[in-house]
Design an enzyme around this catalytic site. Structure first.
Site, PDB file in Angstrom:
ATOM      1  N   ALA A 236       0.955  -0.861   0.015  1.00  0.00           N
ATOM      2  CA  ALA A 236      -0.114  -0.044   0.397  1.00  0.00           C
ATOM      3  C   ALA A 236       1.151   1.546   0.045  1.00  0.00           C
ATOM      4  O   ALA A 236       0.523   2.238   0.224  1.00  0.00           O
ATOM      5  CB  ALA A 236      -1.276   0.091   1.351  1.00  0.00           C
TER       6      ALA A 236
ATOM      7  N   ALA B 136       9.703  -3.561   5.836  1.00  0.00           N
ATOM      8  CA  ALA B 136       9.958  -3.778   7.274  1.00  0.00           C
ATOM      9  C   ALA B 136       9.825  -5.349   8.104  1.00  0.00           C
ATOM     10  O   ALA B 136      10.374  -5.297   8.584  1.00  0.00           O
ATOM     11  CB  ALA B 136       8.394  -2.652   7.987  1.00  0.00           C
TER      12      ALA B 136
ATOM     13  N   ASP C 145      13.582   2.003   0.280  1.00  0.00           N
ATOM     14  CA  ASP C 145      12.595   1.893   1.742  1.00  0.00           C
ATOM     15  C   ASP C 145      13.161   0.728   2.636  1.00  0.00           C
ATOM     16  O   ASP C 145      13.159   1.312   4.219  1.00  0.00           O
ATOM     17  CB  ASP C 145      11.662   0.805   1.146  1.00  0.00           C
ATOM     18  CG  ASP C 145      10.424   1.474   0.393  1.00  0.00           C
ATOM     19  OD1 ASP C 145      11.084   2.309  -0.442  1.00  0.00           O
ATOM     20  OD2 ASP C 145       9.006   0.847   0.046  1.00  0.00           O
TER      21      ASP C 145
HETATM   22  O1  PMV Z   1       4.993   1.097  -3.425  1.00  0.00           O
HETATM   23  P1  PMV Z   1       5.847   0.982  -2.056  1.00  0.00           P
HETATM   24  O2  PMV Z   1       6.403   1.013  -1.124  1.00  0.00           O
HETATM   25  O3  PMV Z   1       6.415  -0.329  -2.844  1.00  0.00           O
HETATM   26  O4  PMV Z   1       7.456   1.789  -2.663  1.00  0.00           O
HETATM   27  C1  PMV Z   1       7.881   1.492  -4.430  1.00  0.00           C
HETATM   28  C2  PMV Z   1       8.873   2.776  -4.391  1.00  0.00           C
HETATM   29  C3  PMV Z   1       9.367   2.668  -6.229  1.00  0.00           C
HETATM   30  O5  PMV Z   1      10.014   3.885  -6.077  1.00  0.00           O
HETATM   31  C4  PMV Z   1       8.430   2.742  -7.060  1.00  0.00           C
HETATM   32  C5  PMV Z   1      10.455   1.554  -6.389  1.00  0.00           C
HETATM   33  C6  PMV Z   1      11.442   1.444  -5.483  1.00  0.00           C
HETATM   34  O6  PMV Z   1      11.703  -0.003  -5.144  1.00  0.00           O
HETATM   35  O7  PMV Z   1      11.953   2.611  -4.771  1.00  0.00           O
END
Ligand code: PMV
Length: 328
Positions: free
Chosen positions: A116, A123, A165
């Site tokens: 989401a 995490a 992340d």
């Molecule tokens: O939606 P999430 O938490 O998987 O974030 C993805 C973020 C991107 O920049 C689109 C991909 C990444 O690995 O940085």
């Protein structure tokens, strides 16, 4: 013996997607955590049970770690995806402790909805590596946990992952990621409000969509570069504690992400509900497609406005989590 570690989820203040092409991004850890409890076993089997906001709860038991695959049907694609992160996190812990045949009982409790945009998989990977290595008698530095968790995302997401992340979840606070350069940043209190539309997205698919757009239209690269410029401007606003400029730049960032095709009707509606509620700024967070938006709000108007929006499944205010991964 059991060991429990936790790690926070995150919102992107700025820079998702563009970070994949080497532009800087600023994710911020939030006080919604994934807790992973690990107990060593006498054999080499793995048993995983999870209780996640967006799952009904499940238990999966594998055969030996050498064949490594679940020997029961995995109930949903979302759970299958979650299992991929757990499997790879355990593989990293076995490698760090040089215990290739270690078996584990793993229990995951997460306050972060999956897929989401709040960094649930990062995490779980971060907390899982930390708990499993401690259980095997090895204590890793958070930067090493971040690095190994990045390898997990890289593996599970077919090479389509940035360090954003995983570094943010391991270190906590606001961080800046540009390619392989990751650093923590000083940040003021950021009054985040999150709105969740109840949907989940496939990050790999959305990243591939942006790549295809860049391949088709050269000028889409200019949009990615514009996000990079905006992030550099945002860093200054963050250093100055200038919430008003941060909000304006969040609005700008949302527009550019829409141009890259990664917003959705419900995310746009949540963004507008937050703005109508008095947000200083609002944008989608993470890969987009569906999931969460993040707004800045010094009052309580945004949470109320979001909760009244028919598209909003949940809204909550989210403090910046200053602590990253930790033993519980
Ligand atoms: O939606 P999430 O938490 O998987 O974030 C993805 C973020 C991107 O920049 C689109 C991909 C990444 O690995 O940085």
């Amino acid at each position: 013996m059991t060991t429990t570690s936790s790690a926070p989820g995150k919102v992107y203040l700025f820079g998702e997607h563009a970070v994949v092409y080497g532009e800087p991004a600023v994710p911020c850890a939030i006080e919604r955590r994934a807790l992973v409890t690990v107990a060593g076993r006498d054999d080499d089997r793995v048993r995983v049970s999870a209780d996640d906001l967006s799952l009904d709860g499940f238990t999966v038991e594998y055969g030996s770690s050498s064949d490594g695959k679940p020997d029961v049907d995995v109930p949903t694609p979302l759970i299958e995806a979650a299992m991929g992160y757990v499997e790879e996190a355990l593989a990293q812990a076995r490698d760090a402790a040089d215990r290739p045949d270690a078996g584990f009982d793993v229990e995951i409790e997460s306050e972060i909805p999956l897929g989401a945009g709040l960094g649930s998989s990062a995490a779980v990977a971060v907390a899982g590596i930390d708990a499993a290595t401690r259980e095997l008698g090895v204590e890793l530095d958070p930067r090493d946990v971040a690095d190994r968790a990045y390898q997990v995302e890289h593996e599970v997401q077919d090479g389509q992952a940035s360090r954003a992340d995983t570094f943010c979840s391991a270190m906590g606070g606001a961080v800046r990621v540009e390619g392989d350069d990751c650093e923590t940043m000083a940040a003021p209190d950021l009054p985040f409000v999150v709105g969740y539309d109840g949907a989940s997205h496939d990050t790999g698919e959305l990243v591939a969509g942006v790549r295809a757009l860049r391949d088709e239209f050269g000028f889409a690269s200019d949009t990615v570069a514009a996000i990079g410029d905006l992030v550099r401007e945002g860093e200054q606003a963050l250093a100055d504690g200038d919430l008003e400029t941060l909000g304006r730049l969040m609005n700008f960032n949302h527009g550019l992400l829409s141009a890259l095709g990664v917003s959705s009707r419900s995310l746009d509606n949540l963004v507008w509900a937050a703005r109508d509620g008095g947000a200083l700024g609002a944008k989608l967070t993470g890969a987009g497609g569906g999931g969460c938006i993040v707004a800045l709000d010094e009052g309580d108007g945004v949470e109320t406005a979001l909760s009244l929006s028919p598209e909003c499944e949940e809204s909550f205010s989210a403090e910046l989590a200053t602590e990253g991964v930790r033993e519980e």
